[in-house]
Scaffold this motif. Sequence first.
Motif, mmCIF file in Angstrom:
data_model
loop_
_atom_site.group_PDB
_atom_site.id
_atom_site.type_symbol
_atom_site.label_atom_id
_atom_site.label_comp_id
_atom_site.label_asym_id
_atom_site.label_seq_id
_atom_site.Cartn_x
_atom_site.Cartn_y
_atom_site.Cartn_z
ATOM 1 N N LYS A 443 37.490 41.871 -18.986
ATOM 2 C CA LYS A 443 38.519 41.164 -18.226
ATOM 3 C C LYS A 443 37.955 40.370 -17.051
ATOM 4 O O LYS A 443 38.719 39.850 -16.226
ATOM 5 N N ALA A 444 36.623 40.261 -16.964
ATOM 6 C CA ALA A 444 36.016 39.554 -15.841
ATOM 7 C C ALA A 444 36.458 38.092 -15.804
ATOM 8 O O ALA A 444 36.708 37.532 -14.736
ATOM 9 N N GLY A 445 36.562 37.471 -16.969
ATOM 10 C CA GLY A 445 37.008 36.078 -17.023
ATOM 11 C C GLY A 445 38.455 35.919 -16.585
ATOM 12 O O GLY A 445 38.802 34.978 -15.870
ATOM 13 N N TRP A 446 39.304 36.858 -17.013
ATOM 14 C CA TRP A 446 40.703 36.824 -16.591
ATOM 15 C C TRP A 446 40.813 36.995 -15.082
ATOM 16 O O TRP A 446 41.636 36.346 -14.430
ATOM 17 N N THR A 492 34.104 36.444 -20.748
ATOM 18 C CA THR A 492 32.840 35.812 -20.423
ATOM 19 C C THR A 492 31.661 36.604 -20.947
ATOM 20 O O THR A 492 30.680 36.025 -21.382
ATOM 21 N N THR A 493 31.740 37.916 -20.880
ATOM 22 C CA THR A 493 30.625 38.740 -21.313
ATOM 23 C C THR A 493 31.145 39.948 -22.041
ATOM 24 O O THR A 493 32.355 40.176 -22.116
ATOM 25 N N GLY A 494 30.226 40.744 -22.556
ATOM 26 C CA GLY A 494 30.620 41.971 -23.236
ATOM 27 C C GLY A 494 30.653 41.767 -24.737
ATOM 28 O O GLY A 494 30.541 40.648 -25.242
ATOM 29 N N THR A 495 30.801 42.861 -25.480
ATOM 30 C CA THR A 495 30.846 42.791 -26.919
ATOM 31 C C THR A 495 32.176 43.301 -27.420
ATOM 32 O O THR A 495 32.844 44.066 -26.765
ATOM 33 N N GLY A 496 32.573 42.848 -28.575
ATOM 34 C CA GLY A 496 33.845 43.309 -29.131
ATOM 35 C C GLY A 496 35.012 42.652 -28.425
ATOM 36 O O GLY A 496 34.879 41.753 -27.622
#
Length: 501
Positions: A443-446, A492-496
């Motif tokens: 949720k970093a992008g949100w 922005t990042t992370g998997t799944g």
Amino acid sequence: MTPSAPTDSHDQATTHSYLSALRATLGEAAVLTGSDISETYTRDWTRDRHGQCLAVVKPATSAEVSQVCALSHATGIGIIPQGGHTGLVGGAQRNRGDCILISTQRMTAIEEIDADGMTCTVQAGAVLETVQTTLGEQGFQFGVAIGSQGSAQIGGLISTNAGGVNVLRHGMMGAQVLGLEMVLPQGQILSSITGLHKDNRGPDPLRLAIGAEGVFGVVTRACLRILPRQTHSATAYAGCTSMQGALDLLRHIRSNGHEVLSAFEVMSQSCMPLAQSVDPSMILPVDAPVHVLIAFSSAMDLPLQDHLEALLASAFEQGVVQDAVIAQSQSQAARFWSIREGLVEGQIKRGYHVRSDVSVRLGHVPQAAVALETMLAEEFPGWIPQTYGHLGDGNLHFNALPPESKSEEEARAVGKTIEARIFDIVTELGGSFSAEHGIGRTKAGWFRKTLPARHDLLAQLKFTLDPKGIMNPGCLLAENPTHPPDREDPKTTGTGSPAAK
């Protein structure tokens, strides 16, 4: 100005020297690499994401954490703090193997229980259930209760500002914290642990770590508020015609039971098949569109069961509740709670599904539930809504199960759009897309897109404390905040796919 994130471009000589220094500092057994790193550390609780890391490091003391941070800062190699690994937003998984993972699983000491001051000082790796058991033996308890308390650690609960079923009575995890010890990126150990309930010598800067998910430093110890053990309790399972009916019931219960109300949980009827899939012998206490769990508790010997029964009887007379059953024993109360816990386990057992963790003002909960379920039915036919959560504090988990005919790849593609629509509806109601699970990487992008001023202020503070950007890069704060993601793909990042309980 924002810190730059570590990259995976460290040369082999630097990496080898760094790992050697870690082993010399902590001992061979405390530094895991290669095939010694199990999925216990790299795959999340939902098994929805799989991360990578350069090594898993297991310090046993704050001094060892300090040494690890100092070595990492000198080389620019990133650090991902990890507690019980029960998070649901990718905060402890990174999809690049350029960081080490610091596990606090060896830092488990319960250092002091101050009976007079009603405080408990523990290391960050202390497991919540162990803390509760130890406190219970001395006539106390802790105010936070969550489903994963057998694994969740105090440091992780602080770093995510965890919620749970007792928030309406005791507040979030941050409300339980009196003081913290944290290791900064360069290795300095700072502490605000005094055991004092009143200490007005300026703001405590370490409270910045609450809900920060390890981006400013590693939480190593905490002084927590504790309570007299609530030895008297009463539990009821009720049925209402709608979420509005459940809110009316909450108002009714609060009007004459606020001081002893400790939990008020709601579950839609559509959740019940998932709970029963975990335990086919499960018998539902009521048959209603909305199921409600109510818990009273007190340290005083009060007639809680009689009082709860009288409140429910008057609610029935007023048409607020359809049906209700009051637990006649602790084992029956546990069976009621197993329904609430089972529906979550059942969703995981079924496979991929959209998860959300949203909150709105309490009075807007029925409106939000109707809007979310209507959206799913009209825009995504065949998807099954799962509406449940902590009505007492306005926190809903609105999840969506894909049609079983859809492949996981197809479901995940559609799931991104469903999640965006969930967030849109909640935002229009003035709510939050993260009520109790944090931001993590999913949720970093949100966070950056919807609250840019808050995000960027935190990024400035991070740069001050962590100019090399080594602390949990990509978690909470977007790695490239000058280029926020497009509206259609807020990750922005992370998997799944993004996930929350």
